[in-house]
Design a protein around this motif. Sequence first.
Motif, PDB file in Angstrom:
ATOM      1  N   ILE A 508      15.967  13.669  -0.684  1.00  0.00           N
ATOM      2  CA  ILE A 508      15.768  14.267   0.640  1.00  0.00           C
ATOM      3  C   ILE A 508      14.565  15.212   0.594  1.00  0.00           C
ATOM      4  O   ILE A 508      14.332  15.866  -0.424  1.00  0.00           O
ATOM      5  CB  ILE A 508      17.049  15.011   1.091  1.00  0.00           C
ATOM      6  CG1 ILE A 508      16.930  15.505   2.526  1.00  0.00           C
ATOM      7  CG2 ILE A 508      17.409  16.166   0.161  1.00  0.00           C
ATOM      8  CD1 ILE A 508      18.242  15.939   3.138  1.00  0.00           C
ATOM      9  N   LYS A 509      13.806  15.250   1.681  1.00  0.00           N
ATOM     10  CA  LYS A 509      12.734  16.266   1.756  1.00  0.00           C
ATOM     11  C   LYS A 509      12.450  16.583   3.225  1.00  0.00           C
ATOM     12  O   LYS A 509      12.706  15.739   4.103  1.00  0.00           O
ATOM     13  CB  LYS A 509      11.476  15.802   1.023  1.00  0.00           C
ATOM     14  CG  LYS A 509      10.812  14.594   1.610  1.00  0.00           C
ATOM     15  CD  LYS A 509       9.506  14.355   0.886  1.00  0.00           C
ATOM     16  CE  LYS A 509       8.809  13.156   1.502  1.00  0.00           C
ATOM     17  NZ  LYS A 509       7.704  12.655   0.787  1.00  0.00           N
ATOM     18  N   PRO A 510      11.961  17.777   3.486  1.00  0.00           N
ATOM     19  CA  PRO A 510      11.658  18.109   4.886  1.00  0.00           C
ATOM     20  C   PRO A 510      10.453  17.297   5.365  1.00  0.00           C
ATOM     21  O   PRO A 510       9.560  16.998   4.572  1.00  0.00           O
ATOM     22  CB  PRO A 510      11.334  19.604   4.842  1.00  0.00           C
ATOM     23  CG  PRO A 510      11.065  19.928   3.431  1.00  0.00           C
ATOM     24  CD  PRO A 510      11.694  18.891   2.570  1.00  0.00           C
ATOM     25  N   LYS A 511      10.462  16.962   6.669  1.00  0.00           N
ATOM     26  CA  LYS A 511       9.368  16.133   7.210  1.00  0.00           C
ATOM     27  C   LYS A 511       8.036  16.851   7.103  1.00  0.00           C
ATOM     28  O   LYS A 511       7.024  16.255   6.804  1.00  0.00           O
ATOM     29  CB  LYS A 511       9.678  15.819   8.683  1.00  0.00           C
ATOM     30  CG  LYS A 511      10.030  14.365   8.897  1.00  0.00           C
ATOM     31  CD  LYS A 511      10.187  14.060  10.349  1.00  0.00           C
ATOM     32  CE  LYS A 511      10.865  12.717  10.492  1.00  0.00           C
ATOM     33  NZ  LYS A 511      11.481  12.539  11.787  1.00  0.00           N
ATOM     34  N   PHE A 519      14.367  24.789   4.576  1.00  0.00           N
ATOM     35  CA  PHE A 519      15.052  23.709   3.851  1.00  0.00           C
ATOM     36  C   PHE A 519      15.759  24.284   2.614  1.00  0.00           C
ATOM     37  O   PHE A 519      16.941  24.047   2.385  1.00  0.00           O
ATOM     38  CB  PHE A 519      14.001  22.662   3.442  1.00  0.00           C
ATOM     39  CG  PHE A 519      14.526  21.532   2.612  1.00  0.00           C
ATOM     40  CD1 PHE A 519      15.237  20.493   3.193  1.00  0.00           C
ATOM     41  CD2 PHE A 519      14.306  21.493   1.238  1.00  0.00           C
ATOM     42  CE1 PHE A 519      15.710  19.435   2.418  1.00  0.00           C
ATOM     43  CE2 PHE A 519      14.780  20.452   0.460  1.00  0.00           C
ATOM     44  CZ  PHE A 519      15.485  19.424   1.055  1.00  0.00           C
ATOM     45  N   VAL A 558      22.756  16.624   6.754  1.00  0.00           N
ATOM     46  CA  VAL A 558      21.395  16.352   7.244  1.00  0.00           C
ATOM     47  C   VAL A 558      21.305  16.782   8.714  1.00  0.00           C
ATOM     48  O   VAL A 558      20.334  17.409   9.155  1.00  0.00           O
ATOM     49  CB  VAL A 558      21.038  14.858   7.051  1.00  0.00           C
ATOM     50  CG1 VAL A 558      19.696  14.536   7.688  1.00  0.00           C
ATOM     51  CG2 VAL A 558      21.026  14.498   5.564  1.00  0.00           C
ATOM     52  N   CYS A 569      14.585  15.992   8.339  1.00  0.00           N
ATOM     53  CA  CYS A 569      14.448  15.551   6.959  1.00  0.00           C
ATOM     54  C   CYS A 569      14.150  14.058   6.853  1.00  0.00           C
ATOM     55  O   CYS A 569      14.558  13.273   7.704  1.00  0.00           O
ATOM     56  CB  CYS A 569      15.743  15.823   6.192  1.00  0.00           C
ATOM     57  SG  CYS A 569      15.987  17.553   5.947  1.00  0.00           S
ATOM     58  N   THR A 571      15.101  11.039   4.398  1.00  0.00           N
ATOM     59  CA  THR A 571      16.055  10.776   3.316  1.00  0.00           C
ATOM     60  C   THR A 571      15.808   9.395   2.722  1.00  0.00           C
ATOM     61  O   THR A 571      15.384   8.472   3.416  1.00  0.00           O
ATOM     62  CB  THR A 571      17.513  10.828   3.834  1.00  0.00           C
ATOM     63  OG1 THR A 571      17.620   9.931   4.933  1.00  0.00           O
ATOM     64  CG2 THR A 571      17.913  12.209   4.261  1.00  0.00           C
TER      65      THR A 571
END
Length: 795
Positions: A508-511, A519, A558, A569, A571
């Motif tokens: 997962i990572k922030p956009k 985050f 999420v 996020c 994913t």
Amino acid sequence: MRARSHIIRRQCRSFASLAAVPRPTPLRTLVPRATTARKSALSPLILAPRCPTYGLRYQSSAAALLADAAQGADTITTDTILSRLEPTELSRLSHLRNIGIAAHIDSGKTTCTERVLYYTGRIHSIHEVRGKDSVGAKMDSMDLEREKGITIKSAATFCNWTKKDDQGVDQKYHINLIDTPGHIDFTVEVERALRVLDGAVMILCAVGGVQSQTITVDRQMRRYDVPRISFINKLDRMGANPFKVIEQMNQKLKIPAAAVQVPIGTEDQLRGIIDLVRMKAIYFEGPRGIIVKETDDIPEHCKELVKEKRSALIAALADVDDEIAEIWLEEQVPTNDQIQAAIRRSTLALKFTPVFMGSALADKGVQPMLDGVINYLPQPAEVKNTALDRKRKEMPVALIPHTQAPFIGLAFKLEESNFGQLTYIRVYQGTLKKGGFVFNIRTGKKVKVPRLVRMHSDEMEDVESIGAGEICAVFGVECASGDTFSDGQQSYTLQSMHVPEPVISLAIKPKSNNQTANFSKAMSRFQREDPTFRVTQDSETQETIISGMGELHIEIYVERMRREYNVDCITGQPKVAYRETVTEKVTFDHTLKKQSGGAGDFARVAGFIEPTGDLGENIFENAVFGGAIDEKFIFACEKGFKASCDKGPLLGQRVLGTKMTVNDGATHVVDSSEMAFKIATQQAMRKAFKDAKAIILEPIMRVAISAPGEFQGAIVGLMNKRNAIIEDTEIGVDDFTMYAEAGLHSMFGFSSVLRAATQGKGEFTMEFLKYSPALPQHQKELIAAFDKEMAAKEK
Ligand SMILES: Nc1nc2c(ncn2[C@@H]2O[C@H](COP(=O)(O)OP(=O)(O)OP(=O)(O)O)[C@@H](O)[C@H]2O)c(=O)[nH]1
């Protein structure tokens, strides 16, 4: 001044040190009758015997009880505690119940709790789960819960219930209540609630009967020895059959059950309930059934059923209670009081569950169920709670639910709020005071309690102090879930709850990069609140990996990230938490030798690795004799082994059930170092692990699928495609439930497949069952994919 402080110190000598003195003779035999009578007229404190060692006079029964309790958990029983508590303490505790409501998804836990709050005057109007007014039930306070109509977090509340005693006098009871989620992905919420509660109401659907989650909840209640009453809800539904549900309970749950009520009509003809113990017909009149009308007139058409089910109740009690068994054998009929007392005894002894019934939605049957909570579930002093004394080699000791005892409490749930961390605490002993200090036994830190509250879902009520046996929440106390607090005198730890291992993970990572701070904040909060939600960093890819109990669990976090922290996020695909293990014993002898100009690296480790026999913790054993490896380097070997177990050689997944024994090696005076031994062990492990016929384990899920009968063939096909083992199928009137075991990887995306195959009418639940070797072909594919990924990274 010094002398005075010395005296104060002596008088304040801890109860723990008192515990070490010889056990005093029980209070009742020593206290002269006249003294007791005179003293109790003046104050509720009982004069206790003189302590032989310190010459102190005990201030209350708390000290005497504690002295006994500290001798070990077996030296004191709940009967002893009850017989020796002062009348004020006893009265306070006997008017207190700590209960939880637990059940299969959608059985009506929240709907029922809403009625409990309304009838006890905590709320002034009823709002339904998924109701037309869009307000939602009080206990589902999160927006997501109200939108989805499911409970995600357990919620605590409290209320007062007034009930007449045997003499017809009104008695007011304080009930602390926790409404838990039904969905298996949030099962840790049920675990922690049951860990701290004294009793529970298990709700069942009158149509669905014993469902997959009912069985899980049954297991959880037994894990924490929680006595329970049962409530068959939804009697107003078409096809409701409470007696079939009781039959299923007797067959499938590990606790005998019998009805203590029968309905007056069912489905849309449901009029009221008949109490089989007191032989009264009960009707619910006025707005929302708030007026309970009781009569001796049992409707004619119910008389036969009443006779049959009352006999069944007595027969069931005769099986679990000696007193009723004796009456039964003498062919006599027990009195109402004898029946009631036997139900209480056997429920508290975890041998029986009395079954109540009604319809929460139709406002019928909830008040008698509340009477059942008072009549049949324990007060805090009737439950034996023990802790481990760290100062005495973890010896189990009994806790005394007395307000004057030294404080002991368990932090069982954490939540972030606008005012800081909110920590839910069950007070087992003593009193927790606002402004007072508590010690965290794990960290050894002393912290002040700036604010103390009772929770009412998302609202709170400030209080000055909370006594033993109660549940409360504190602000501003940094701790982890499961920490024990004391007042600094004792070093007791309470066993924490069972936390299931997460089985699914995804990257997962922030956009966008400017959301990174939020985050991280969200990740650390969610992790602190929920021990089944884990966040790790992949050391090679630097990706953040989140793990949880299932797709819904992860999906909810999420979504919460988006709503509560404004973080969108990206994913990855959900990944299964595979595990690795060895199946054979192999020896190893590995030398690390590097010479590059100056000081080199040298370490030799030898020994063997083997399976531990269970798929539990990995073990490292030092069997080196004669100093072949220096003690400080052995520690480095253990570190190397542990690091290898965190990232197994086959897939980079955690290793289970593997033991490494190091029995020989060599050290170089100049070139050996801790790092050299750590690396040498890792290298040895990597090679030996593969030689020891290493395999990949995959999580096997216990799956339960329910759908209308016409879809049975299609569902068998779907499960066969997934290599599932179908264990059992129950055929109902219109629907069926299939129980199967399937590998988690094959169940990804199953909810949409099932929806499509059953026109949206099928539903399923799954929970982790065990780790088993993955199919050989699947193992090959996984290893090939992993090797490819690694090769790509190296390029
Ligand atoms: N017919 C009928 N429906 C009911 C009754 N009690 C609850 N329901 C409905 O069943 C659905 C689920 O009710 P909830 O109270 O949310 O059930 P729950 O067990 O708390 O649900 P989770 O916490 O999400 O597992 C809602 O649509 C309720 O209106 C009842 O007595 N009769």
